[in-house]
Scaffold this motif. Structure first.
Motif, short mmCIF file in Angstrom:
data_model
loop_
_atom_site.label_atom_id
_atom_site.label_comp_id
_atom_site.label_asym_id
_atom_site.label_seq_id
_atom_site.Cartn_x
_atom_site.Cartn_y
_atom_site.Cartn_z
N ALA A 1 -33.15 26.11 48.49
CA ALA A 1 -31.73 26.10 48.13
C ALA A 1 -31.57 25.85 46.65
CB ALA A 1 -31.00 25.03 48.93
N ILE B 1 -23.61 26.12 46.86
CA ILE B 1 -24.98 25.93 47.33
C ILE B 1 -25.45 27.21 48.01
CG2 ILE B 1 -26.55 24.55 48.73
CD1 ILE B 1 -24.37 22.35 48.70
N SER C 1 -28.05 20.53 47.13
CA SER C 1 -28.95 21.42 47.85
C SER C 1 -29.95 20.63 48.69
CB SER C 1 -29.68 22.35 46.88
OG SER C 1 -30.44 21.62 45.95
#
Length: 106
Positions: A13, A24, A95
């Motif tokens: 991520a 994100i 993330s």
């Protein structure tokens, strides 16, 4: 037979921020896992997982050709970098929060 794994085992991520909005992107490593991640990582689940942080609307955009999901989180940065007294008001660390969630694989 299904199994549950932390998202970080099957995806990466990257997060960013602008004002009081965080973005994100989640990228699934193996395309075979994408349907399970898409099914299990909904906007509602992301918002419910961190209600103290993600106070505004959470919108998910699917990127099936890239095996990715993009989340836009409004009112998630305590007013933004310049307006917050929080030591880390940037959305960069968000993330890692998403990658900590469990996903059920088929």
């Amino acid at each position: 037979m299904s199994r549950t794994v932390p998202l970080r085992q099957i995806a990466t991520a990257r997060a960013g921020d602008k004002g009081d909005t965080s973005n994100i992107a989640v990228w699934v490593r193996d395309p075979a896992d994408y349907p399970a991640v898409r099914r299990g990582l909904t906007a509602e689940r992301v918002k419910a997982a961190y209600p103290a942080l993600f106070r505004g609307q959470v919108t998910r955009y699917d990127l099936p050709a890239l095996h990715g999901l993009n989340f836009v989180i409004e009112k998630g940065l305590e007013g933004g970098v310049n307006a917050s007294l929080n030591a880390d008001a940037h959305g960069k660390s968000f993330s890692f929060l998403l990658l900590a969630l469990d996903i059920e694989l088929d």
